[in-house]
Design a protein around this motif. Sequence first.
Motif, PDB file in Angstrom:
ATOM      1  N   ARG A  91       0.804  -1.229   0.000  1.00  0.00           N
ATOM      2  CA  ARG A  91       0.000   0.000   0.000  1.00  0.00           C
ATOM      3  C   ARG A  91       0.835   1.277   0.000  1.00  0.00           C
ATOM      4  NH1 ARG A  91      -5.341  -1.433   1.424  1.00  0.00           N
ATOM      5  NH2 ARG A  91      -5.463  -3.599   2.044  1.00  0.00           N
ATOM      6  N   LYS A  94      -0.562   3.441  -5.489  1.00  0.00           N
ATOM      7  CA  LYS A  94      -1.883   3.076  -6.005  1.00  0.00           C
ATOM      8  C   LYS A  94      -1.744   2.272  -7.298  1.00  0.00           C
ATOM      9  CE  LYS A  94      -4.819   5.514  -3.346  1.00  0.00           C
ATOM     10  NZ  LYS A  94      -6.064   5.068  -2.781  1.00  0.00           N
ATOM     11  N   ASN A 117     -11.447   2.705  -4.046  1.00  0.00           N
ATOM     12  CA  ASN A 117     -10.421   3.458  -3.336  1.00  0.00           C
ATOM     13  C   ASN A 117      -9.908   2.664  -2.142  1.00  0.00           C
ATOM     14  OD1 ASN A 117      -8.766   5.670  -2.986  1.00  0.00           O
ATOM     15  ND2 ASN A 117     -10.257   6.771  -1.753  1.00  0.00           N
ATOM     16  N   LEU A 120      -3.521   4.383   1.468  1.00  0.00           N
ATOM     17  CA  LEU A 120      -2.092   4.085   1.380  1.00  0.00           C
ATOM     18  C   LEU A 120      -1.528   4.003   2.784  1.00  0.00           C
ATOM     19  CD1 LEU A 120      -0.927   6.354  -1.572  1.00  0.00           C
ATOM     20  CD2 LEU A 120      -1.344   3.901  -1.610  1.00  0.00           C
TER      21      LEU A 120
END
Length: 123
Positions: A91, A94, A117, A120
């Motif tokens: 993470r 993206k 979505n 992160l």
Amino acid sequence: MKLKPIKSDIDYRNALKRLEVIFDAPIDTKEGDEGEILSLLIENYENEHYQIEAPDPIEAIKIRMEELNLRQKDLVGIIRGKSRVSEILNRKKKLTVDMIRELERILHISASVLVNNYELSKK
């Protein structure tokens, strides 16, 4: 059982109990038809009251990797680069549109899941 719409949790539980009893009924029998209709009623009630959220994209990838016995290095050709695979799965970065296309094509993960979505990592 008299078929009727499922309007409450009590109706839902009763429908599940009845379906359990007639689940293995032969097709094209009275109980088989009842089971088919009851399944649709149960599914409709569950969709309205017990919606399941799609997994986040990274979890979906990890689940699919486990199902296919894949390791991170197996994604290098899909995501382009060993470090990029690590960044995605940890993470740090993206997914790109090209990655999503490839993951959908090769791992058969729906793009509708992959475009969701996700957060992160702050580390």
